[in-house]
Design an enzyme around this catalytic site. Structure first.
Site, short mmCIF file in Angstrom:
data_model
loop_
_atom_site.label_atom_id
_atom_site.label_comp_id
_atom_site.label_asym_id
_atom_site.label_seq_id
_atom_site.Cartn_x
_atom_site.Cartn_y
_atom_site.Cartn_z
N HIS A 209 0.83 -1.22 0.00
CA HIS A 209 0.00 0.00 0.00
C HIS A 209 0.86 1.27 0.00
CE1 HIS A 209 0.55 -0.41 4.35
NE2 HIS A 209 -0.45 -1.28 4.47
N ASP A 241 -9.62 3.64 -2.28
CA ASP A 241 -10.95 3.57 -1.69
C ASP A 241 -11.55 4.93 -1.39
OD1 ASP A 241 -9.25 4.30 0.35
OD2 ASP A 241 -10.13 2.96 1.85
N ASP A 267 -7.34 -3.84 1.23
CA ASP A 267 -6.87 -3.80 2.63
C ASP A 267 -8.08 -3.87 3.56
OD1 ASP A 267 -5.00 -3.79 4.64
OD2 ASP A 267 -4.72 -1.62 4.66
#
Length: 381
Positions: A209, A241, A267
Site C-alpha cells: 500500500h 478507496d 486492505d
C-alpha cells in the site's frame, strides 16, 4: 455455457460486442462479434471482465483472517466474492510467534481446499514508527529459525510477506523468503531510499500500500516511495478507496509507473459489508464510523471497509482516461497485475484460463459473479 455482452474485457483487449464460451471450470473460447452458436445467456448492455484478484485483505462480512477460524474465513471470502473478488489472498497482521504460527497453519488448510489463493504475512517484521494498525510491542527483527517454522507450517501456501528493510536481518530474510518462492514486499517502513534499493536488489518486488504507513518523500531523502516507483521490477499496491489516497496521487502513480505496475487492493478488514461499530484487526481495537476504520481512540486509518468494486469505480472515475481506456486500465490493475505479481493463476480471460469473471452494469456495480464456471451471483441482466 456461452455468454454474450455489449463489452467483454479480457484483461489484454476490449471486445465489443463480445462473447465467451465456458466449459466446466475453464474458458473454452472467446471473441468479438457474432458468437459461433446461439448464446445461452445474452447479458445485453452489461460488461464482462476478469474476476477481481485481491492480494491484500484482512477479512470482511464480520470475519477476520487473523482469527483463523473456518467460519470467519468463509464469511470474509463469501462477502468479497459477492462483490466480484474471485481470487483472494488472506493477509495476517503482526502477532506473537505462537499466534502467527497457529494462524498460518489454519489458513494453509483453506488454501489447500481452494477457498483462498494464499497467505500474506503483513508483519511482524515492520517498523514501529510506521506501525499503522499493527501492535508495535509484537513487532520484531526477522529470525531465520522463526521463518523456517512458518514456511514449514505453511507448506507452500505463503504467497507474500511484507518487510521493513531497515530492520536488522531484513535483507537476509528477504533472500530466505525469495529462495523459498515467496514474494517479498516493502512496507510499513521508515527505510531510506538506499535501504529500499537494497531490499529490491535482494529480491523484493512489491510495495505494500504505497504511501500508507511509509516514510514520506522528502526533497533530499526520496525514501521508499520513489525507490519503489522507479524500479521497473516492482508492482505497487494502491488502496484506491477514497480514504487512503487523494485522487491526484492515484492518477500520478498510474502515469508514472504505467498500466502494468499497479495492483488495486482493498486492505479490507472484518467491518467490510457490516454496520459501523467496534471491531478488531488482529489484537488491535478498530472503531468504524461512516465506513471509515480507525485504530480505537486515534485518527490512524486501520485498513478499509472497501470491496473491489468500490475500488475500481474510484480508479475508473479518477484515472483521467476516456471510458473504454479506463475500463481496460482497471481490469489490468484489479485482475491481471495482482495475479502476475504474486504468480497466481487467472487475472486474464483467455482459452484454458479459469472461468472467473465479473459482470458489471454501466455504473460499474456488480451484476453477476462467475467463479470456476459456477454463478456465485446470478446476473439480473
Amino acid at each position: 455455457m456461452l455468454l454474450t455482452a455489449e463489452t467483454l474485457i479480457t484483461g489484454a483487449e476490449l471486445l465489443r460486442p463480445g462473447w465467451i464460451d465456458v466449459s466446466g471450470e475453464q474458458v473454452r473460447a472467446l471473441g468479438a462479434g457474432a458468437p459461433p452458436r446461439r448464446a445461452d445467456r445474452d447479458l445485453g448492455l452489461l460488461t464482462i471482465m476478469p474476476g477481481f484478484v485481491d492480494t491484500h485483505s484482512h477479512g470482511g462480512g464480520g470475519g477476520s483472517f487473523s482469527v483463523a477460524a473456518t467460519a470467519d474465513t468463509s464469511a470474509a471470502v463469501g462477502l468479497h466474492r459477492s462483490y466480484g473478488t474471485t481470487t483472494m489472498v488472506a493477509s495476517l497482521v503482526t502477532a506473537s510467534p505462537d499466534d502467527l504460527l497457529r494462524e498460518v497453519g489454519a489458513l494453509a488448510e483453506d488454501v489447500r481446499s481452494g477457498l483462498l489463493a494464499g497467505i500474506h504475512l503483513e508483519g511482524p517484521w515492520l517498523s514501529t514508527v510506521r506501525c499503522g494498525a499493527h501492535q508495535p510491542a509484537l513487532m520484531r527483527d526477522p529470525d531465520r529459525a522463526e521463518i523456517d517454522r512458518l514456511l514449514a507450517a505453511a507448506a507452500g501456501t505463503i504467497r507474500m510477506v511484507t518487510i521493513a528493510p531497515e530492520r536488522p536481518g531484513a535483507l537476509e530474510a528477504i533472500r530466505q523468503f525469495v529462495d523459498a518462492g515467496v514474494v517479498v514486499a516493502v512496507g510499513h517502513t521508515e527505510a531510506t531510499y538506499e535501504q529500499t534499493r537494497s531490499a529490491i536488489a535482494a529480491g523484493a518486488t512489491v510495495g505494500t500500500h504505497l504511501f500508507n504507513a511509509m516514510r514520506p518523500i522528502d526533497r533530499r531523502e526520496p525514501g521508499p516511495v520513489i525507490a519503489l516507483m522507479e524500479d521497473s521490477s516492482v508492482t505497487v499496491e494502491l488502496i484506491a478507496d477514497g480514504v487512503h489516497l487523494d485522487p491526484a496521487v492515484y492518477r500520478h502513480v498510474c502515469r508514472s509507473v504505467g498500466p502494468d505496475r499497479v495492483s488495486l487492493i482493498t486492505d479490507a478488514m472484518a467491518a467490510t459489508g457490516m454496520p459501523d461499530g467496534r471491531y478488531h484487526l488482529g489484537p488491535v481495537q478498530v472503531d468504524v464510523a461512516g465506513g471509515v476504520a480507525l485504530v480505537g481512540g486515534t485518527d490512524t486509518v486501520a485498513g478499509s471497509t472497501a470491496t473491489m468494486d468500490r475500488v475500481i469505480r474510484f480508479a475508473a472515475a479518477h484515472c483521467g482516461l476516456a471510458h473504454d481506456d479506463a475500463l481496460m486500465l482497471v481490469a489490468r490493475q484489479a485482475s491481471l497485475n495482482p495475479a502476475r505479481a504474486l504468480g497466481l493463476p487467472g487475472g486474464e480471460l483467455k482459452p484454458g484460463a479459469a472461468a472467473d469473471l465479473v459482470v458489471l452494469d454501466p455504473e460499474l456495480a456488480v451484476n453477476g459473479v462467475l467463479r470456476r464456471g459456477v454463478w456465485e451471483l446470478e446476473p439480473t441482466g
